[in-house]
Design a protein around this motif. Structure first.
Motif, PDB file in Angstrom:
ATOM      1  N   SER A   8     -16.291 -21.350  -6.247  1.00  0.00           N
ATOM      2  CA  SER A   8     -17.293 -22.456  -6.572  1.00  0.00           C
ATOM      3  C   SER A   8     -16.406 -23.609  -6.572  1.00  0.00           C
ATOM      4  O   SER A   8     -17.118 -24.955  -6.515  1.00  0.00           O
ATOM      5  N   ASP A   9     -15.230 -23.854  -7.075  1.00  0.00           N
ATOM      6  CA  ASP A   9     -14.338 -24.808  -7.497  1.00  0.00           C
ATOM      7  C   ASP A   9     -13.561 -25.567  -6.251  1.00  0.00           C
ATOM      8  O   ASP A   9     -13.404 -26.801  -6.202  1.00  0.00           O
ATOM      9  N   SER A  10     -13.634 -24.611  -5.283  1.00  0.00           N
ATOM     10  CA  SER A  10     -12.649 -25.122  -4.026  1.00  0.00           C
ATOM     11  C   SER A  10     -13.680 -24.994  -2.741  1.00  0.00           C
ATOM     12  O   SER A  10     -13.127 -25.543  -1.815  1.00  0.00           O
ATOM     13  N   GLY A  11     -14.349 -24.130  -2.738  1.00  0.00           N
ATOM     14  CA  GLY A  11     -15.113 -23.581  -1.429  1.00  0.00           C
ATOM     15  C   GLY A  11     -14.441 -22.648  -0.467  1.00  0.00           C
ATOM     16  O   GLY A  11     -14.840 -22.210   0.284  1.00  0.00           O
ATOM     17  N   ASN A  12     -12.920 -22.546  -1.073  1.00  0.00           N
ATOM     18  CA  ASN A  12     -12.226 -21.634  -0.322  1.00  0.00           C
ATOM     19  C   ASN A  12     -12.635 -19.890  -0.578  1.00  0.00           C
ATOM     20  O   ASN A  12     -12.942 -19.830  -1.910  1.00  0.00           O
ATOM     21  N   TRP A  13     -12.190 -19.127   0.460  1.00  0.00           N
ATOM     22  CA  TRP A  13     -12.382 -17.732   0.306  1.00  0.00           C
ATOM     23  C   TRP A  13     -11.050 -17.386  -0.540  1.00  0.00           C
ATOM     24  O   TRP A  13     -10.003 -17.937   0.018  1.00  0.00           O
ATOM     25  N   SER A  14     -11.261 -16.672  -1.530  1.00  0.00           N
ATOM     26  CA  SER A  14      -9.864 -16.229  -2.266  1.00  0.00           C
ATOM     27  C   SER A  14     -10.232 -14.747  -2.644  1.00  0.00           C
ATOM     28  O   SER A  14     -11.234 -14.238  -2.799  1.00  0.00           O
ATOM     29  N   LEU A  15      -8.868 -13.972  -3.274  1.00  0.00           N
ATOM     30  CA  LEU A  15      -9.078 -12.721  -3.703  1.00  0.00           C
ATOM     31  C   LEU A  15      -9.410 -12.965  -5.238  1.00  0.00           C
ATOM     32  O   LEU A  15      -9.290 -14.066  -5.711  1.00  0.00           O
ATOM     33  N   PRO A  16     -10.283 -11.930  -5.913  1.00  0.00           N
ATOM     34  CA  PRO A  16     -10.659 -12.106  -7.150  1.00  0.00           C
ATOM     35  C   PRO A  16      -9.307 -12.217  -8.115  1.00  0.00           C
ATOM     36  O   PRO A  16      -8.509 -11.320  -7.917  1.00  0.00           O
ATOM     37  N   GLY A  17      -9.301 -12.975  -9.290  1.00  0.00           N
ATOM     38  CA  GLY A  17      -8.225 -12.593 -10.185  1.00  0.00           C
ATOM     39  C   GLY A  17      -8.472 -14.028 -11.199  1.00  0.00           C
ATOM     40  O   GLY A  17      -9.662 -14.516 -11.035  1.00  0.00           O
ATOM     41  N   GLU A  49      -2.455  -6.019 -15.728  1.00  0.00           N
ATOM     42  CA  GLU A  49      -3.147  -5.246 -15.121  1.00  0.00           C
ATOM     43  C   GLU A  49      -4.699  -5.191 -15.729  1.00  0.00           C
ATOM     44  O   GLU A  49      -5.689  -5.065 -14.977  1.00  0.00           O
ATOM     45  N   GLN A  50      -4.971  -5.155 -16.978  1.00  0.00           N
ATOM     46  CA  GLN A  50      -6.149  -5.322 -17.672  1.00  0.00           C
ATOM     47  C   GLN A  50      -6.836  -6.598 -17.331  1.00  0.00           C
ATOM     48  O   GLN A  50      -7.908  -6.692 -16.923  1.00  0.00           O
ATOM     49  N   CYS A  51      -6.020  -7.686 -17.144  1.00  0.00           N
ATOM     50  CA  CYS A  51      -6.561  -9.026 -16.735  1.00  0.00           C
ATOM     51  C   CYS A  51      -7.184  -8.790 -15.469  1.00  0.00           C
ATOM     52  O   CYS A  51      -8.310  -9.440 -15.221  1.00  0.00           O
ATOM     53  N   VAL A  52      -6.455  -8.391 -14.392  1.00  0.00           N
ATOM     54  CA  VAL A  52      -6.979  -8.457 -13.205  1.00  0.00           C
ATOM     55  C   VAL A  52      -8.246  -7.549 -12.998  1.00  0.00           C
ATOM     56  O   VAL A  52      -9.323  -7.785 -12.462  1.00  0.00           O
ATOM     57  N   ILE A  53      -8.178  -6.465 -13.821  1.00  0.00           N
ATOM     58  CA  ILE A  53      -9.419  -5.411 -13.798  1.00  0.00           C
ATOM     59  C   ILE A  53     -10.646  -6.186 -14.244  1.00  0.00           C
ATOM     60  O   ILE A  53     -11.764  -6.024 -13.857  1.00  0.00           O
ATOM     61  N   ARG A  54     -10.358  -6.997 -15.325  1.00  0.00           N
ATOM     62  CA  ARG A  54     -11.635  -7.823 -15.874  1.00  0.00           C
ATOM     63  C   ARG A  54     -11.966  -8.864 -15.192  1.00  0.00           C
ATOM     64  O   ARG A  54     -13.113  -8.934 -14.980  1.00  0.00           O
ATOM     65  N   GLU A  55     -10.994  -9.453 -14.785  1.00  0.00           N
ATOM     66  CA  GLU A  55     -11.378 -10.964 -13.712  1.00  0.00           C
ATOM     67  C   GLU A  55     -12.387 -10.306 -12.557  1.00  0.00           C
ATOM     68  O   GLU A  55     -13.118 -10.948 -12.168  1.00  0.00           O
ATOM     69  N   THR A  56     -11.711  -9.074 -11.999  1.00  0.00           N
ATOM     70  CA  THR A  56     -12.243  -8.626 -10.829  1.00  0.00           C
ATOM     71  C   THR A  56     -13.919  -8.016 -11.198  1.00  0.00           C
ATOM     72  O   THR A  56     -14.699  -8.571 -10.268  1.00  0.00           O
ATOM     73  N   LYS A  57     -14.273  -7.539 -12.455  1.00  0.00           N
ATOM     74  CA  LYS A  57     -15.373  -7.177 -12.811  1.00  0.00           C
ATOM     75  C   LYS A  57     -16.117  -8.488 -12.848  1.00  0.00           C
ATOM     76  O   LYS A  57     -17.368  -8.468 -12.474  1.00  0.00           O
ATOM     77  N   GLU A  58     -15.914  -9.511 -13.600  1.00  0.00           N
ATOM     78  CA  GLU A  58     -16.429 -10.943 -13.979  1.00  0.00           C
ATOM     79  C   GLU A  58     -16.795 -11.624 -12.745  1.00  0.00           C
ATOM     80  O   GLU A  58     -17.961 -12.004 -12.591  1.00  0.00           O
ATOM     81  N   GLU A  59     -15.739 -11.470 -11.617  1.00  0.00           N
ATOM     82  CA  GLU A  59     -16.240 -12.125 -10.431  1.00  0.00           C
ATOM     83  C   GLU A  59     -16.785 -11.693  -9.341  1.00  0.00           C
ATOM     84  O   GLU A  59     -17.447 -12.354  -8.603  1.00  0.00           O
TER      85      GLU A  59
END
Length: 157
Positions: free
Chosen positions: A40-49, A59-69
């Motif tokens: 939503s901040d750039s309009g670009n498609w990106s990987l979750p993270g 690793e916990q950060c990536v798992i958490r961010e992927t869940k949140e996003e």
């Protein structure tokens, strides 16, 4: 300017004033489609993270961010690469100018349901050939290229 602007190999980029460890997940479904979110901040498609918080591993950060996003639970299955190119600078509306520091992991869905977050306008699995037509930042395209090459070793750069 929106909330975020990426500069890559741009001599007019502002000088970085922060370096923040972050990570992302490259998650592929059974058909070879890649989990992507439209930021939503750039309009670009990106990987979750996202960026690490005190008290968690990357690793916990990536798992958490992927869940949140994305609404999906993942497990980490490997390492695609470490991306720290000082020529990728991210400028935020609050004055922060960050040098890229991203570790991209391979991941696999183990639960959850696709859902859009406040950070994205759309979340879906996208076939690699579809991505050529979509807005994707050059640094994310590099990660997608490394994935398509099925590299034997993680990228370090």
């Amino acid at each position: 300017m929106g909330k975020r602007r990426d500069y890559y190999r741009d001599p007019n980029a502002p000088k970085p004033n922060s370096l923040v460890p972050g990570g992302s997940a490259l998650v592929v479904d059974a058909r070879g489609a890649i989990l992507m979110q439209r930021r939503s901040d750039s309009g670009n498609w990106s990987l979750p993270g996202g960026v690490m918080e005190i008290g968690e591993t990357l690793e916990q950060c990536v798992i958490r961010e992927t869940k949140e996003e994305t609404g999906l639970d993942i497990e980490i299955t490997g390492l695609l690469g470490i991306y720290t190119d000082p020529e990728h600078v991210i400028e935020y509306a609050d004055g922060e100018v960050r040098q890229e520091f991203n570790t991209t992991f391979h991941g696999r869905v183990c639960g959850g349901r696709v859902a859009v977050s406040g950070e994205s306008t759309e979340v879906r699995f996208i076939q690699p050939d579809e991505l050529a037509e979509l807005p994707v930042h050059a640094t994310v395209r590099l990660r997608l290229q490394h994935h398509s090459e099925r590299r034997a070793r993680p990228y370090l750069g």
